[in-house]
Scaffold this active site. Structure first.
Site, PDB file in Angstrom:
ATOM      1  CG  HIS A 123     -69.803 -25.257 -34.622  1.00 60.44           C
ATOM      2  ND1 HIS A 123     -70.891 -25.944 -35.340  1.00 60.44           N
ATOM      3  CD2 HIS A 123     -69.603 -25.549 -35.689  1.00 60.44           C
ATOM      4  CE1 HIS A 123     -70.358 -25.751 -36.691  1.00 60.44           C
ATOM      5  NE2 HIS A 123     -69.605 -25.460 -36.499  1.00 60.44           N
ATOM      6  N   GLY A 124     -69.940 -26.841 -30.114  1.00 56.84           N
ATOM      7  CA  GLY A 124     -69.749 -26.117 -28.646  1.00 56.84           C
ATOM      8  C   GLY A 124     -70.571 -26.862 -27.784  1.00 56.84           C
TER       9      GLY A 124
END
Length: 280
Positions: A123-124
């Site tokens: 997701h990051g």
């Protein structure tokens, strides 16, 4: 309607709060966190519904991606209902190649934790996502440990009259755990996440939670409207995923379609709101 009426309208309340969490009390922060849980579900499940419907027009049947995840009674069940396409991908291409559950218990628990840490990083590259993934890995480790203990000693038998209440309590507890994780997922930094949790926890412990929310969550009419729409959406989803015969009735079909179209036109937020998951 999920995307334009619910998600994008909720965003107008949520974004100022998470941008400056230090300006708000625990009540407002708690409501913003619950609103974000609804927003991210409506945003992403709405996006998935649009993709499924658009594909079906062209003759392709895509897999269902959400099945009322907030009604889950365990974190394992939650991940069987939330973002099904991604969770099954991580199961097939990360968890199982690591050995899955067909290894010694400590290694199986480690495999779960690694899989969800990788999911967080997907997701990051931010510590907030790593903590979010780690939390869900930890939740599942604890559930597996609980299952092992129950398998060894047995589950206490409840009276039939309490089974429904027990199931409800499981669903509420699961939602609380998921909501706790969403705080890290949405917060701009770990310090913001801990500030939010500290203020909510402090107000809960001190009995200071109240219904008089600070701006921008002070519009009672908007909150009532959104609550009504969310409840109607939940009922519609209940009928949809359980394939209730009423959905095939022309009167019901045209009534609900007309209502949703009217709500969309009158209450939709048509500013250039980006889908949350476009950033991942």
């Amino acid at each position: 309607m999920k995307k334009v009426v619910i998600s994008d309208r909720l965003a107008m309340y949520i974004e100022p709060v998470f941008a400056n969490p230090g300006n708000y009390d625990g009540s407002t922060l708690l409501v913003a966190c619950v609103m974000f849980a609804i927003q991210i579900y409506c945003d992403f499940s709405g996006y998935s519904d649009i993709a499924i419907g658009s594909a079906r027009i062209m003759g392709f049947d895509l897999m269902i991606n959400f099945r009322q995840p907030y009604f889950s009674t365990s974190i394992r069940e939650f991940w069987q209902r939330w973002h099904i396409s991604l969770s099954t991908w991580f199961r097939d291409y990360v968890y199982i190649p690591l050995g899955g559950s067909k290894v010694a218990k400590p290694q199986a628990y480690l495999n779960l934790l690694v899989t969800f840490l990788v999911s967080g990083l997907w997701h990051g590259a931010n510590w907030t996502f790593v903590v979010w993934g780690g939390l869900h890995g930890f939740y599942l480790m604890m559930e597996n440990l609980q299952k092992a203990v129950i398998g060894k000693y047995g589950r206490p038998r409840l009276p039939d009259s309490l089974n429904g209440l027990f199931t409800l309590a499981q669903a509420v507890w699961t939602f609380i755990l998921v909501l706790f994780g969403w705080v890290f997922f949405r917060a701009g930094s770990l310090s913001d996440a801990f500030l939010i949790l500290n203020r909510i926890g402090g107000d809960l412990a001190g009995g200071r939670l109240h219904l008089a929310f600070q701006a921008p969550l002070d519009s009672g009419r908007d909150v009532a409207f959104l609550t009504s729409i969310v409840l109607l959406m939940m009922v519609f989803d209940f009928f949809l995923w359980r394939e209730k015969p009423i959905l095939r009735q022309p009167v019901f079909m045209w009534t609900t379609m007309s209502f949703q179209f009217w709500v969309l036109v009158v209450f939709g937020v048509f500013s250039n709101q980006q889908f949350i998951y476009f950033q991942f």
